[in-house]
Scaffold this motif. Structure first.
Motif, short mmCIF file in Angstrom:
data_model
loop_
_atom_site.label_atom_id
_atom_site.label_comp_id
_atom_site.label_asym_id
_atom_site.label_seq_id
_atom_site.Cartn_x
_atom_site.Cartn_y
_atom_site.Cartn_z
N LYS A 42 47.74 48.14 29.79
CA LYS A 42 47.23 46.81 30.12
C LYS A 42 48.38 45.80 30.20
O LYS A 42 49.42 45.96 29.57
CB LYS A 42 46.23 46.34 29.05
N LEU A 215 40.23 31.20 31.35
CA LEU A 215 40.78 31.67 32.62
C LEU A 215 41.66 30.63 33.30
O LEU A 215 42.65 30.96 33.94
CB LEU A 215 39.63 32.07 33.56
N ILE A 238 36.97 37.40 27.09
CA ILE A 238 36.74 38.18 28.30
C ILE A 238 37.63 39.42 28.26
O ILE A 238 38.76 39.36 27.76
CB ILE A 238 37.07 37.31 29.53
N ALA A 241 41.35 43.26 31.33
CA ALA A 241 41.55 43.53 32.76
C ALA A 241 41.03 42.39 33.62
O ALA A 241 41.63 42.05 34.65
CB ALA A 241 40.87 44.84 33.13
N ASP A 242 39.90 41.79 33.24
CA ASP A 242 39.34 40.68 34.01
C ASP A 242 40.23 39.44 33.93
O ASP A 242 40.46 38.75 34.93
CB ASP A 242 37.94 40.34 33.50
N VAL A 243 40.72 39.15 32.72
CA VAL A 243 41.61 38.00 32.56
C VAL A 243 42.89 38.21 33.36
O VAL A 243 43.36 37.30 34.07
CB VAL A 243 41.95 37.78 31.07
N GLU A 244 43.43 39.39 33.29
CA GLU A 244 44.66 39.71 34.03
C GLU A 244 44.45 39.48 35.53
O GLU A 244 45.30 38.89 36.21
CB GLU A 244 45.05 41.16 33.77
N GLN A 245 43.33 39.93 36.05
CA GLN A 245 43.06 39.80 37.49
C GLN A 245 42.96 38.34 37.91
O GLN A 245 43.56 37.92 38.91
CB GLN A 245 41.79 40.54 37.86
N VAL A 246 42.21 37.55 37.14
CA VAL A 246 42.05 36.14 37.49
C VAL A 246 43.37 35.39 37.40
O VAL A 246 43.72 34.60 38.29
CB VAL A 246 40.98 35.48 36.59
#
Length: 254
Positions: A42, A215, A238, A241-246
């Motif tokens: 991650k 975010l 959150i 992976a979702d935080v990283e993407q945003v």
């Protein structure tokens, strides 16, 4: 040798690209090892050990040994936190003096990169631990958490200013919004204070209403966001992976 948490102070009107921190909350060594191994692939900048979840919290030598292992195995800065029950932590049998002694041990052994100390602690203990941490080049976060409501902008500004005056390396505020307007209050305070502070600021609104602050907080000056790994340490966290993407999308387009 320790270089602290390496968080950045805001410069002018720049957008802050917040680092991602994931809490480790295992109740024993094996559970903690499982948690950090799951994070190897991650994009995680820091780890926070929430030691109030640890079942052997009175075993100071064991805690120092595990903190050293986390640093060695993950190659990531480690933030050490014993959160009080009053500010959302687990009930533990340590009194304030024993908490101070625990922090002294991890600082003296250079086992962590930063420690989180609540502003509710006695001022003499705050000053003492800041002095100890400074000698080891370990960062001190002075924090305020309100799991019930979002106080007024004035009170939040006072808490941030208090952290600065006491000598924090980083100030942190976390609140529970009852409405979207409360989230705006938190973000407005972050925008205002991050422009004038000599140290980095971490801010977040918790719960479902506050997820946007985790975010987009960097747009307003927050230097760090917390994402969930194996477990969540606060409402509204959150997945990593979702935080990283945003954050990647925001960084690419800002």
């Amino acid at each position: 040798m320790n270089k602290g948490l390496q968080l950045r102070t805001r410069k002018g009107d720049e957008t802050v690209h917040p680092k991602i921190c994931v809490p480790l909350m295992g109740k024993n060594r094996e559970a903690l090892q499982d948690e950090w191994k799951q994070l190897k692939e991650k994009t995680v900048d820091l780890l926070e050990w929430r030691v109030d979840y640890f079942e052997n919290i009175r075993d100071v030598d064991l805690i120092v040994d595990i903190a050293t292992e986390i640093q060695r195995e993950t190659k990531r800065p480690l933030l050490f936190t014993k959160r009080s029950e009053e500010e959302g932590g687990q009930a533990v049998s340590l009194n304030e003096n024993e908490v101070v002694q625990l922090y002294e041990a991890v600082i003296a052994n250079d086992a962590v990169h930063g420690v989180d100390i609540e502003l509710r602690q006695q001022e003499k203990n705050i000053h003492h631990l800041i002095e100890q941490a400074r000698n080891q080049k370990i960062d001190v976060i002075l924090s305020y958490h309100n799991f019930t409501e979002t106080p007024s902008a004035l009170l939040l500004e006072e808490k941030i200013s208090e952290a600065v005056v006491l000598g924090a390396d980083v100030a942190k505020i976390a609140v529970m919004p009852q409405s979207k307007m409360d989230v705006l209050t938190l973000l407005q305070v972050t925008e205002k204070m991050s422009h004038t502070m000599p140290i980095p600021l971490i801010s977040m609104a918790m719960g479902r209403n506050g997820m946007i602050s985790r975010l987009a907080g960097g747009l307003f000056g927050s230097a760090l966001t917390f994402a969930s790994g194996a477990q969540s340490s606060a409402p509204g966290q959150i997945p990593t992976a979702d935080v990283e993407q945003v954050l990647r999308i925001l960084k690419r387009n800002m």
